[in-house]
Scaffold this motif. Structure first.
Motif, PDB file in Angstrom:
ATOM      1  N   VAL A 199       1.009  -0.928  -0.031  1.00  0.00           N
ATOM      2  CA  VAL A 199       0.001  -0.030   0.068  1.00  0.00           C
ATOM      3  C   VAL A 199       1.076   1.140   0.020  1.00  0.00           C
ATOM      4  O   VAL A 199       0.687   2.219  -0.742  1.00  0.00           O
ATOM      5  N   LYS A 200       1.936   1.231   0.941  1.00  0.00           N
ATOM      6  CA  LYS A 200       2.722   2.450   0.728  1.00  0.00           C
ATOM      7  C   LYS A 200       3.584   2.471  -0.356  1.00  0.00           C
ATOM      8  O   LYS A 200       3.738   3.805  -1.011  1.00  0.00           O
ATOM      9  N   GLU A 201       4.015   1.417  -1.100  1.00  0.00           N
ATOM     10  CA  GLU A 201       4.765   1.747  -2.304  1.00  0.00           C
ATOM     11  C   GLU A 201       4.020   2.028  -3.432  1.00  0.00           C
ATOM     12  O   GLU A 201       4.328   2.635  -4.475  1.00  0.00           O
ATOM     13  N   PHE A 202       2.902   1.110  -3.523  1.00  0.00           N
ATOM     14  CA  PHE A 202       1.885   1.333  -4.708  1.00  0.00           C
ATOM     15  C   PHE A 202       0.470   2.038  -4.685  1.00  0.00           C
ATOM     16  O   PHE A 202      -0.281   2.081  -5.501  1.00  0.00           O
ATOM     17  N   GLY A 203       0.371   2.658  -3.557  1.00  0.00           N
ATOM     18  CA  GLY A 203      -0.979   3.345  -3.070  1.00  0.00           C
ATOM     19  C   GLY A 203      -1.452   4.540  -4.187  1.00  0.00           C
ATOM     20  O   GLY A 203      -2.361   4.618  -4.752  1.00  0.00           O
ATOM     21  N   GLU A 204      -0.272   5.126  -4.791  1.00  0.00           N
ATOM     22  CA  GLU A 204      -0.702   6.236  -5.698  1.00  0.00           C
ATOM     23  C   GLU A 204      -0.183   5.788  -7.132  1.00  0.00           C
ATOM     24  O   GLU A 204      -0.600   6.371  -8.073  1.00  0.00           O
ATOM     25  N   ALA A 205      -0.032   4.396  -7.381  1.00  0.00           N
ATOM     26  CA  ALA A 205       0.363   3.900  -8.794  1.00  0.00           C
ATOM     27  C   ALA A 205      -0.894   3.958  -9.410  1.00  0.00           C
ATOM     28  O   ALA A 205      -2.020   3.383  -8.970  1.00  0.00           O
ATOM     29  N   THR A 206      -0.638   4.289 -10.620  1.00  0.00           N
ATOM     30  CA  THR A 206      -1.975   4.210 -11.746  1.00  0.00           C
ATOM     31  C   THR A 206      -2.142   2.898 -12.257  1.00  0.00           C
ATOM     32  O   THR A 206      -1.239   2.204 -12.173  1.00  0.00           O
ATOM     33  N   LYS A 207      -3.278   2.805 -12.888  1.00  0.00           N
ATOM     34  CA  LYS A 207      -3.693   1.380 -13.458  1.00  0.00           C
ATOM     35  C   LYS A 207      -2.975   1.113 -14.677  1.00  0.00           C
ATOM     36  O   LYS A 207      -2.212   0.127 -14.495  1.00  0.00           O
ATOM     37  N   GLU A 208      -2.475   2.170 -15.384  1.00  0.00           N
ATOM     38  CA  GLU A 208      -1.572   1.806 -16.571  1.00  0.00           C
ATOM     39  C   GLU A 208      -0.031   1.462 -15.992  1.00  0.00           C
ATOM     40  O   GLU A 208       0.436   0.744 -16.662  1.00  0.00           O
ATOM     41  N   SER A 209       0.335   2.010 -15.125  1.00  0.00           N
ATOM     42  CA  SER A 209       1.722   1.818 -14.668  1.00  0.00           C
ATOM     43  C   SER A 209       1.665   0.421 -13.958  1.00  0.00           C
ATOM     44  O   SER A 209       2.839  -0.379 -14.127  1.00  0.00           O
ATOM     45  N   LEU A 210       0.645   0.155 -13.371  1.00  0.00           N
ATOM     46  CA  LEU A 210       0.648  -1.455 -12.815  1.00  0.00           C
ATOM     47  C   LEU A 210       0.489  -2.477 -13.895  1.00  0.00           C
ATOM     48  O   LEU A 210       1.435  -3.494 -13.797  1.00  0.00           O
ATOM     49  N   GLU A 211      -0.295  -2.265 -15.050  1.00  0.00           N
ATOM     50  CA  GLU A 211      -0.494  -3.035 -15.759  1.00  0.00           C
ATOM     51  C   GLU A 211       1.073  -3.154 -16.599  1.00  0.00           C
ATOM     52  O   GLU A 211       1.574  -4.149 -17.168  1.00  0.00           O
ATOM     53  N   ALA A 212       1.595  -1.968 -16.929  1.00  0.00           N
ATOM     54  CA  ALA A 212       3.009  -2.071 -17.648  1.00  0.00           C
ATOM     55  C   ALA A 212       4.006  -2.703 -17.065  1.00  0.00           C
ATOM     56  O   ALA A 212       4.919  -3.425 -17.493  1.00  0.00           O
ATOM     57  N   GLU A 213       4.018  -2.708 -15.460  1.00  0.00           N
ATOM     58  CA  GLU A 213       5.358  -3.196 -14.710  1.00  0.00           C
ATOM     59  C   GLU A 213       4.600  -4.784 -14.447  1.00  0.00           C
ATOM     60  O   GLU A 213       5.425  -5.551 -14.446  1.00  0.00           O
ATOM     61  N   LYS A 214       3.390  -4.948 -14.194  1.00  0.00           N
ATOM     62  CA  LYS A 214       2.924  -6.207 -13.772  1.00  0.00           C
ATOM     63  C   LYS A 214       3.821  -6.853 -12.553  1.00  0.00           C
ATOM     64  O   LYS A 214       4.270  -7.881 -12.785  1.00  0.00           O
ATOM     65  N   ARG A 215       4.204  -6.136 -11.696  1.00  0.00           N
ATOM     66  CA  ARG A 215       4.915  -6.686 -10.727  1.00  0.00           C
ATOM     67  C   ARG A 215       4.383  -7.660  -9.734  1.00  0.00           C
ATOM     68  O   ARG A 215       3.255  -7.918  -9.400  1.00  0.00           O
ATOM     69  N   GLN A 216       5.267  -8.732  -9.625  1.00  0.00           N
ATOM     70  CA  GLN A 216       4.715  -9.949  -9.050  1.00  0.00           C
ATOM     71  C   GLN A 216       4.942  -9.883  -7.356  1.00  0.00           C
ATOM     72  O   GLN A 216       6.131  -9.385  -7.364  1.00  0.00           O
ATOM     73  N   PHE A 217       4.252 -10.554  -6.570  1.00  0.00           N
ATOM     74  CA  PHE A 217       4.314 -10.450  -5.316  1.00  0.00           C
ATOM     75  C   PHE A 217       3.788 -11.884  -4.641  1.00  0.00           C
ATOM     76  O   PHE A 217       2.778 -12.368  -5.203  1.00  0.00           O
ATOM     77  N   LYS A 218       4.075 -12.184  -3.378  1.00  0.00           N
ATOM     78  CA  LYS A 218       3.769 -13.300  -2.824  1.00  0.00           C
ATOM     79  C   LYS A 218       3.287 -12.617  -1.348  1.00  0.00           C
ATOM     80  O   LYS A 218       4.127 -12.062  -0.768  1.00  0.00           O
ATOM     81  N   LEU A 219       2.106 -12.879  -0.998  1.00  0.00           N
ATOM     82  CA  LEU A 219       1.536 -12.351   0.305  1.00  0.00           C
ATOM     83  C   LEU A 219       1.140 -13.660   0.971  1.00  0.00           C
ATOM     84  O   LEU A 219       0.458 -14.631   0.308  1.00  0.00           O
ATOM     85  N   ALA A 220       1.297 -13.593   2.308  1.00  0.00           N
ATOM     86  CA  ALA A 220       0.463 -14.849   3.273  1.00  0.00           C
ATOM     87  C   ALA A 220      -0.226 -14.074   4.378  1.00  0.00           C
ATOM     88  O   ALA A 220       0.382 -12.897   4.785  1.00  0.00           O
ATOM     89  N   GLY A 221      -1.442 -14.553   4.733  1.00  0.00           N
ATOM     90  CA  GLY A 221      -1.917 -13.953   6.023  1.00  0.00           C
ATOM     91  C   GLY A 221      -3.343 -14.776   6.248  1.00  0.00           C
ATOM     92  O   GLY A 221      -3.470 -15.700   5.608  1.00  0.00           O
ATOM     93  N   ARG A 222      -3.954 -14.114   7.272  1.00  0.00           N
ATOM     94  CA  ARG A 222      -5.421 -14.930   7.655  1.00  0.00           C
ATOM     95  C   ARG A 222      -6.340 -14.214   6.319  1.00  0.00           C
ATOM     96  O   ARG A 222      -6.531 -13.227   6.186  1.00  0.00           O
ATOM     97  N   VAL A 223      -7.237 -15.314   6.118  1.00  0.00           N
ATOM     98  CA  VAL A 223      -8.300 -14.937   5.074  1.00  0.00           C
ATOM     99  C   VAL A 223      -9.508 -14.312   6.229  1.00  0.00           C
ATOM    100  O   VAL A 223      -9.850 -15.211   7.058  1.00  0.00           O
TER     101      VAL A 223
END
Length: 497
Positions: A43-67
């Motif tokens: 949220v801190k790093e990409f909270g202001e990122a635009t839809k277009e920039s996210l689509e262009a970078e398509k950054r991959q991440f692995k998240l873990a936590g409680r559903v």
């Protein structure tokens, strides 16, 4: 509340899903799928990122936590995943997962600890989301999360099952994050001032350092009774004799007393001792510690507590005990100087005195507790306590009926206690004898005669001052917690019937 039959049914269903995972070769309690990011960091790093920039970078991440929630739309769903930092939305779509991964997803329940691998994008509502490309159950929850907490019964359950309380209530987790920060702020400030953090015994052969009933246990090998410490004071002052000039301990104390919104049988204290200092020096130190803690936790030295604004701006208000009785409680002068008048005033006020409370100072202290203390809402130092109720404090050189001591009160509660230390071994021995006499008259909170501590003083302890701060009560103030149970991870409770 669910019935036992419903609980058994849901438990059986979840247990069956765990077995289905095993049948597929999956460990429902695997330790091989780890996150490479935290929800808050994304949220801190990409909270202001635009839809277009996210689509262009398509950054991959692995998240873990409680559903925490699942909103299903046929072959797609939005999952709310919560790690220790915050919640994050996961988009799960059948066409984006392998058949095996989608089968694993279908075995997912609320409360499970899950792992997702995917890329960031924004939904049609512009919410930052992880588009899942893989899914794993890493800890199958056989019991579900409660839907909500409400009512007295549930408050009791919250304390008994703090793990659930923290899992479903982010503000509870935040309280304990703030508690840790309070301790760190105080610890850093003291270290910067040249204090050394030390550890002293938790089990004492003689209970001492405070007026309180102890917990007693028995050591089999030594064949002797030991007492859980009610205070570390006498051990810390032994260290001053040994040449450590500024020491502190953040410690657990144990007192076999009542339980209330302000009292728990075990609690946390900051206790410190400084050589060549007086209680006046510790007034300044106490103000600074609490002001820095307030600003660190709330961002301001004005704190709202139970709909009252508490100002931690320095300097704090200050009265002697006698002046507080005069000015705040309007106690007549003859009551302040005559024991019989004081006893009559106390009884007329509805104060029940005990047999051992014979001296004028002890009676006035009881009147203070009832008539003055509840009025002290803003931070207020009360100084010059009667000698007869201060067995470890140095007598005032001008008026030996009183000691160089203060207590700090906020919102009608004692927050801190400090005094210039008594280092005269003859005077200390006499004070201990007076405590023993009071114990023989029925005061079960009076101190024992600690011959080893007197022996230590006979070797010479530098002039010093000591301070104790009730950490739990400070955290209550800075987190707007109504009860001490809200700021202790696992408070003491009665046994379930």
């Amino acid at each position: 509340m669910s019935s036992p039959e419903e609980h058994d049914e849901y438990y059986a269903q979840r247990l069956k899903k765990a077995e289905q995972l095993r049948e597929k070769g999956e460990n429902p309690y695997a330790n091989t799928y780890h996150p490479n990011a935290r929800c808050a960091d994304l949220v801190k790093e990409f909270g202001e990122a635009t839809k277009e920039s996210l689509e262009a970078e398509k950054r991959q991440f692995k998240l873990a936590g409680r559903v925490m929630a699942i909103r299903s739309f046929g072959k797609a769903a939005f999952v709310q995943l919560q790690d220790g930092s915050q919640r994050f939305q996961i988009f799960v779509q059948k066409n984006s997962l392998s058949p095996e991964a989608y089968e694993r997803y279908q075995l997912l329940d609320l409360g499970d600890i899950a792992w997702f691998d995917g890329f960031l994008f924004r939904t049609k509502t512009n919410e930052l989301t992880l588009h899942a490309e893989d899914c794993r159950v890493v800890s199958k929850a056989l019991r579900g999360l409660p839907e909500k907490w409400h009512g007295l019964t549930d408050v009791e359950v919250r304390y008994r099952q703090r793990y659930l309380d923290m899992a479903v209530n982010p503000e509870v987790r935040e309280t304990f994050v703030k508690r840790s920060k309070v301790l760190q702020v105080m610890r850093d400030e003291l270290v910067n001032r040249g204090f050394l953090e030390v550890e002293t015994p938790m089990m004492h052969p003689i209970p001492g350092g405070a007026a309180a009933r102890p917990f007693v246990t028995h050591h089999n090998t030594l064949d002797m009774d030991l007492y859980l410490r009610i205070a570390p004071e006498l051990y810390l002052k032994r260290l001053l004799v040994g040449g450590l000039e500024r020491v502190f301990e953040i410690n657990r104390n144990f007192r076999n007393e009542g339980i209330s919104i302000q009292h728990n049988p075990e609690f946390t204290m900051l206790e410190l001792y400084q050589t060549y200092a007086t209680y006046e020096d510790l007034i300044v130190l106490t103000q600074d510690l609490l002001n820095k803690a307030a600003v660190a936790i709330t961002g301001s030295d004005d704190v709202m507590y139970q709909e009252r604004k508490i100002s931690f701006k320095t300097p704090f208000a200050r009265y002697t005990m006698m002046d507080a009785l005069r000015e705040i409680a309007k106690v007549p002068e003859d009551v302040l100087s005559n024991r019989d008048a004081a006893v009559k005033y106390a009884l007329d006020t509805g104060i029940k005195l005990k047999r051992h409370q014979e001296g004028l100072g002890a009676v006035l202290a009881e009147i203070f507790d009832v008539c003055v203390q509840p009025e002290l809402i803003q931070p207020t130092f009360i100084t010059q306590y009667p000698t007869e109720i201060s067995p470890l404090a140095r007598k005032n050189e001008t008026d030996p009926k009183f000691t160089d001591r203060f207590e700090l009160f906020i919102f009608g509660r004692e927050i801190a206690n400090a005094f210039s230390e008594l280092n005269d071994p003859v005077d200390q021995a006499d004070r201990f004898r007076s405590q023993v006499a009071a114990k023989e008259k029925g005061d079960d909170e009076s101190m024992h005669f600690d011959a080893d501590y007197v022996r230590a003083l006979e070797h010479g302890m530098p002039p010093a001052a000591g301070l104790g701060v009730g950490i739990d009560r400070v955290v209550m103030l800075l987190t707007n917690a109504a009860s001490i149970r809200d700021v202790i991870l696992f408070p003491q409770l009665r046994k379930n019937s």
